[in-house]
Each structure stands twice: as structure tokens, then as C-alpha cells.
Design an enzyme around this catalytic site. Structure first.
Site, PDB file in Angstrom:
ATOM      1  N   ALA A 172      -3.544   8.193 -11.759  1.00  0.00           N
ATOM      2  CA  ALA A 172      -4.075   7.008 -11.063  1.00  0.00           C
ATOM      3  C   ALA A 172      -5.004   7.463  -9.957  1.00  0.00           C
ATOM      4  CB  ALA A 172      -2.947   6.158 -10.490  1.00  0.00           C
ATOM      5  N   CYS A 173      -6.138   6.795  -9.816  1.00  0.00           N
ATOM      6  CA  CYS A 173      -7.056   7.049  -8.704  1.00  0.00           C
ATOM      7  C   CYS A 173      -7.350   5.714  -8.017  1.00  0.00           C
ATOM      8  CB  CYS A 173      -8.348   7.707  -9.200  1.00  0.00           C
ATOM      9  SG  CYS A 173      -9.410   6.643 -10.188  1.00  0.00           S
ATOM     10  N   PRO A 174      -7.944   5.723  -6.810  1.00  0.00           N
ATOM     11  CA  PRO A 174      -8.128   4.475  -6.059  1.00  0.00           C
ATOM     12  C   PRO A 174      -8.910   3.405  -6.804  1.00  0.00           C
ATOM     13  CG  PRO A 174      -8.464   6.352  -4.617  1.00  0.00           C
ATOM     14  CD  PRO A 174      -8.333   6.901  -6.016  1.00  0.00           C
ATOM     15  N   THR A 231      -8.891   8.414 -13.340  1.00  0.00           N
ATOM     16  CA  THR A 231      -7.592   8.102 -13.942  1.00  0.00           C
ATOM     17  C   THR A 231      -7.546   8.539 -15.403  1.00  0.00           C
ATOM     18  OG1 THR A 231      -7.284   6.211 -12.476  1.00  0.00           O
ATOM     19  CG2 THR A 231      -5.990   6.225 -14.507  1.00  0.00           C
TER      20      THR A 231
END
Length: 670
Positions: A177-179, A185
Site C-alpha cells: 500500500a502507498c499513499p 502499490t
């Protein structure tokens, strides 16, 4: 409409020597193709994402990406650079750059398309095809081929039954998961999955918690897993599913750059009885526990507590201010009696019975009653701020099991008069105790009771006994002394405090130091005394200066700023007037050694001026839009004006006599 077209492709182009210049140029390409309503809005969104974490990936590729209101259809702009630029990639400056632009608040279909491109970037054959292309149409064809099909959430993992192996496989599950949830992701998921597929000793299943889709791992896979990999830059959703499993945690980019190393670490953890295990924490600040020291983890936890507390402060403080505006400034003398003893069919007169005595008010009827209702609602919200600070600080350290004892500790702090200092202490204490208890090895029959019963019960008991028997009175004494000191401030001492608060507000523009000053002001605001309201006014005024000053500077001396900064300056003034200090971050990130000192000087002037004039604010946020809650309002505006002039003049002087490389180069070219 296709996500890419020939007019969105630039081959062997020189778009500048910095990430800002390249991103800004590609945003202009998107706008020129009719795909963006505003190139600056798109560039700002992409640059803000770039500031969170560089988007360089293996293969000398960069994928700046964002979601923006300026974009209505998913769009890809591509450049093969004749002058490579450093995007923070692991193997050098980027030669191939994709700007991935997604509509803000759009559906998930377009995000699936964009994530498909991101996944293709980990394939060497696709990158070679981009490098060998001689026409824009070849690039378009290559991209359309990889984004033409809607991807699955994760690539299908090779099942053990499909291919016989000579030794048992280590069963692993992973979450990426990334922002933004658009690119990294899925690239991390594919990097791990492809590396695992080439090995005979592991079986891997990946859950991507991105924007396009989140297909949760099968509970049976989690139950049977030997270890867990968390490659994330944000909190893992439903982390409790993995409780008790050996865990390896890192940033999402490490999974892209070092997938084999992470798999090796996970295999080793699965065989190590002493390996760290998932305790059920879902907090974002706990993601890199193996890499952070305890002081750093506690500092992040406090910042988390502050960020969760701020909505209570903002809502409560503004409602209090509205209560005063509607019901009059003597509302504090009897708001509870008015709100509880009267109604819309039984409106109060200008005299109300309060605690057996008749109290006269300046207003009566509907205005007085509605003012009391607004004030009462605000008081209830403000009553939660210490408990919220404590509860969410504990949550950041220990996850969900820490929330209840943290809130209990905060409520005890309010009861015994320890205030926000007590809330900080109980939040940290509750988080550490809950984390410690969660690390206990208990029989399986008790493991399900740990996070919902045993940890909250034992932690609340320990925190309560500690506060009542040991820490409560000393902390209450500290809080009382601090309150008395603030109330006694006048003259030079108040001005010095204003200088310190102004410097803190402008040091990191929304970072830990800025938040510490804001916490100090808002926590005192709940007491309602005059000194606390003056501190609130000084903090808010100083925090408004940087964006306004930089906007003014870009207007007065446009040539001293890059094109991106010039565009940022057009909107920064509005952010400043709204008390959003973060409006100055793009300037500070691009040129910290000139911008930050300039802003600190102006902030110090503003804080000192506000304190010297005795300006007080009943509202914790809102800038010029809550002038009705600030007294004297003219003093507030004068303090902001003084700081803005000083900061703008200072930053212009520094950039004039010590120009940045980008501006100097632009001047030479001109």
C-alpha cells in the site's frame, strides 16, 4: 478515450534539470492535449505526491502520479529524456518518465488501467520497447497493449500442486500500500510476486490495498501462512487479521527495489521463534517499528494523537466562537442553564436563573438560546480534546487495544486537573503498557480475548492506578503552575513568548515543531482564560504569514522564483488567509535555506506584535474568516501585515543576493 495519444508523448526531449521542471512540463503537455483544465493544479498535485516520497523506480524510470480535480479522464503523458533527471531511483537518474494523472474522486475503472501500466514497468521487455521506439505512435501502441485489459488485483500465484517440488515451500502472505494507491502499490505487489514465482522455496499471495481495488486475502491463506510481509507507506487495513504471525515490515519502495531480500527475511522470520509478530496494531506510525528507535516512535505517536485531536479542537472552538457571536460575549456566564432550562417554545428573557441566582444577559429570546446551544455543543467537543489526545497517542503505539485505556487516562487527567500534559503522559503510558501486554505469549484460547478484553482491562487498571497513586498530583501541580504563569504574563515576557511561538510555527510549516506550538495553544484554549486566547491568536497569526508572504514575494519579484513557484504564489495567499501554513511547503521544499529562515523571522515579528497588542482569539482555526472571534481584530491584522512585510522582504533579499541554481540558469538563458 485512450489514456495516451501521440500528442502526449515526447521522445528524446529536454524538459529541464529538476523533478519540478519535468513534472511541470509534462503537466503542460497534458493541458495542451486538452486533458487538464489547469496545468498548475495538475503539477501541484503531482509535486505534492513527489514530496511525500520520490517516484523513481528500478530501470531508470520515474512515475510521478496524482489524482487531481483538473483531470476528468485518466491520462498518461510520457517523456524519454535526453537529459536524465534524478527522481530518487535506486539505479540512477530517470530516462523514462510517465506522468500518471487520475481524476479526483473518480471511479475505480481508470485506476485499474493506471495500475496496469505501473505493473508493466517492472518488466524488462516493456522498458526496452520504450527505449527502442522511434515514433510517438510506437509508444502509444506499447502502452495500449499493456493497459488494454483490466488487471486482477494480484497476479495469480503458482500453486504448489501445479509443479512438484522437492522440499516444502514457505507460505507467505503480503500487503502492499502507498499513499496514493495508484502505482507503487501494484509495482511492489508484482515485484514480490514475480520474484516469488521464480523461486521454489516460497509460495506467496499478495493483497494490494490500492485505489483501484482491494481484494482481501482469503482467511485460510492467512491462517496457514508462515510469515507476513507488510510493504506499506500507510496503515495496513484490518491488520488484526494477521495477529500472531511473524512479520517483516518496510516501505513500499523497498519491496520494489529489493523483493528477493524481503522474501529471504520473511523466510528467516518464519523459522525464528523469537521473530517479531503482528500484535494487531493498525496504526500508521507503527509500520516501521523494526527501523525506528523508541524516542522516534513515541514522537510519531504524539503527532498522531495531535492530528486526531485537532478536529475536536477545530469543531469545538469554532462552535464556541459562534456561540459568542450569536448569544453575546457574556454567554460563558450561564450557557448550561440556558441550554437545559429553555427550548424553542420556551425562549429565555435577558435574565436567567443560574445556580439559584439571577444573571442578566445582553441578549434574549432566540439569539440567546441558539447562542447557548452552539456554545454547549462546542463545550462538549472541547471536553474531548485531552481524552482524544491521550487515546489516539496510545492507539498509534499499540493499535486498537490502546484506544480505550488511552481515553480512560485522558479522562482521568481532566478529572484531577492534569490537563493536556497529563493527557500526553497517559497516552504514552497506555500505549507502551498495551504494547507490552500484547507481546505476552498466551495460550491460544486466550489470544482472541487479548485485544478486546484483557489488554484494555489490564492497561486501564495500570494507567488509572498510576495516575491516582503516583503521577496525578505532580502533573496537576505542573499544569496549575503553567496556567498561573500564562495568566501572569505581561509586557516583555509575553512578547518573548510570542517570538518563540512564531518561530515554532514557521520552522517546519505543519511538521512536529509547528504541531507542538499549535497543541500548546489549543490545549490552553479550553481553559478560557485571557492569556490562553492571546497565545492562540499569536500562533494562528504567525502560521498565516508564510503562504501570504511568499505569494507577495512572487508578485513583487517574479523573476526570483521558478515558474512552478510563480504559479504556487497565485493561490498561496488564500491558503495563508485561511491559516493553512502548508501552502508554503512547495517553496520551502524547493529552497529550504532561503525560505525557512525568512518565514521564521516574519513569524517571530507577528507573534511578538500580537502578544504586545494583547490580541486574543476564541477560535482555534479559520484565519481572517473568524475575525468576529478575535479581539482586537485590527491588532490581529496588523500583526499579520508586519510579519508578511518582514518575511517577504527577507526572502526577496536572500534570493536576490544568493539566487538558486534554477533561477540563475533561467536568468542566464534569458
Amino acid at each position: 478515450m485512450s489514456v495516451i495519444s501521440p500528442d502526449l508523448v515526447h521522445l528524446d526531449a529536454d524538459l529541464g534539470g529538476t523533478t519540478t521542471e519535468v513534472i511541470t512540463a509534462l503537466a503542460g503537455v497534458v493541458h495542451a492535449a486538452g486533458r487538464a483544465s489547469s496545468p498548475q493544479l495538475l503539477a501541484d498535485a503531482a509535486l505534492a505526491r513527489e514530496a511525500q516520497n520520490p517516484t523513481g523506480v528500478p530501470g531508470r524510470v520515474a512515475i510521478p502520479h496524482c489524482r487531481s480535480a483538473a483531470v476528468e479522464v485518466p491520462t498518461l503523458a510520457f517523456a524519454r529524456l535526453s537529459r536524465p533527471v534524478d527522481f530518487g531511483g535506486p539505479d540512477g537518474d530517470a530516462e523514462l518518465v510517465f506522468l500518471i494523472a487520475a481524476p479526483e474522486g473518480g471511479g475505480k475503472a481508470h485506476l485499474k488501467i493506471l495500475s496496469k501500466l505501473a505493473r508493466a514497468l517492472v518488466r524488462g521487455d516493456f522498458l526496452e520497447r520504450l527505449r527502442a521506439a522511434t515514433t510517438e505512435e510506437e509508444i502509444v501502441t506499447a502502452v495500449e497493449e499493456v493497459v488494454g485489459d483490466i488487471p486482477q488485483t494480484t497476479p495469480p500465484a503458482e500453486k504448489p500442486t501445479d509443479k512438484p517440488v522437492e522440499k516444502p515451500r514457505t507460505r507467505l502472505v503480503a500487503v502492499t500500500a502507498c499513499p496514493t494507491g495508484i502505482a507503487h502499490t501494484y509495482m511492489a505487489a508484482d515485484a514480490l510476486a514475480q520474484t516469488a514465482a521464480a523461486r521454489e522455496d516460497v509460495e506467496l499471495h499478495v493483497e494490494t490495498q490500492g485505489s483501484s481495488s482491494t481484494e482481501a486475502l482469503d482467511p485460510d491463506l492467512i491462517r496457514d501462512a508462515d510469515a507476513v510481509i507488510f510493504a506499506t507507506d500507510v496503515g495496513v487495513r484490518d491488520r488484526e487479521r494477521f495477529a500472531g504471525k511473524p512479520v517483516i515490515e518496510s516501505s513500499v519502495k523497498r519491496a520494489i527495489n529489493e523483493p528477493s531480500v524481503m522474501l529471504d527475511e520473511a523466510v528467516a522470520a518464519s523459522r525464528n521463534p523469537e521473530a517479531r509478530r503482528v500484535s494487531g496494531t493498525a496504526s500508521a506510525s507503527a509500520e516501521k517499528q523494526t527501523e525506528l528507535s523508541w524516542p522516534r516512535r513515541i514522537q510519531q505517536a504524539v503527532m498522531t494523537g495531535v492530528s486526531y485531536m485537532i478536529p475536536f479542537v477545530a469543531a469545538g472552538g469554532l462552535l464556541l466562537a459562534l456561540g459568542f457571536l450569536v448569544g453575546g460575549y457574556d454567554m460563558a456566564n450561564g450557557w448550561q442553564a440556558i441550554a437545559l432550562q429553555h427550548s424553542l417554545t420556551n425562549l429565555p428573557g435577558n435574565e436567567v436563573l443560574v445556580d439559584g441566582a439571577t444573571v442578566a444577559f445582553d441578549r434574549s429570546g432566540l439569539a440567546l438560546y441558539l447562542g447557548a446551544v452552539l456554545f454547549a455543543t462546542g463545550q462538549m467537543a472541547m471536553g474531548f480534546i485531552v481524552a482524544a489526545l491521550s487515546g489516539y497517542t496510545a492507539y498509534a503505539l499499540a493499535g486498537r487495544p490502546g484506544i480505550a485505556p488511552g481515553f480512560v487516562g485522558g479522562a482521568i487527567s481532566v478529572l484531577i486537573g492534569a490537563g493536556f500534559i497529563g493527557g500526553l503522559v497517559t497516552g504514552i503510558l497506555a500505549g507502551l503498557v498495551a504494547w507490552w501486554i500484547a507481546s505476552w505469549k498466551v495460550p491460544r484460547i486466550l489470544s482472541s480475548l487479548m485485544p478486546v478484553v484483557i489488554i484494555p482491562l489490564l492497561t486501564s487498571l495500570i494507567v488509572g492506578l498510576t495516575m491516582f497513586l503516583l503521577l496525578g498530583r505532580p502533573l496537576e501541580g505542573i499544569m496549575t503552575g503553567l496556567t498561573d504563569w500564562l495568566s501572569s504574563m505581561s509586557g516583555s515576557s509575553a512578547v518573548v513568548l510570542g517570538v518563540i511561538l512564531g518561530l515554532m510555527m514557521c520552522f517546519d510549516l505543519g511538521g512536529p515543531v509547528n504541531k507542538a506550538a499549535y497543541l500548546f495553544a489549543t490545549a490552553g484554549l479550553s481553559t478560557g482564560d485571557e492569556a490562553s486566547m492571546q497565545i492562540m491568536a499569536a500562533v494562528m497569526a504567525a502560521g498565516m504569514v508564510p503562504p501570504i508572504a511568499l505569494s507577495v514575494a512572487t508578485i513583487l519579484r517574479r523573476s526570483l522564483f521558478t515558474p512552478a513557484e510563480q504559479e504556487n504564489g497565485k493561490s498561496a495567499w488564500l491558503l495563508g488567509l485561511s491559516f493553512i501554513s502548508e501552502g508554503a511547503i512547495p517553496f520551502a521544499a524547493a529552497d529550504p535555506f532561503r525560505v525557512i529562515p525568512s518565514m521564521m523571522v516574519g513569524g517571530a515579528v507577528t507573534g511578538a506584535t500580537a502578544m504586545a497588542l494583547g490580541v486574543g482569539s476564541r477560535a482555534p482555526h479559520g484565519g481572517v474568516f473568524v475575525l468576529f472571534a478575535i479581539d482586537p481584530w485590527w491588532g490581529f491584522l496588523l500583526a499579520i501585515l508586519a510579519g508578511t512585510v518582514v518575511s517577504a522582504a527577507t526572502v526577496i533579499a536572500l534570493k536576490q543576493f544568493w539566487p538558486t541554481k534554477a533561477v540563475a540558469a533561467a536568468t542566464v538563458d534569458a
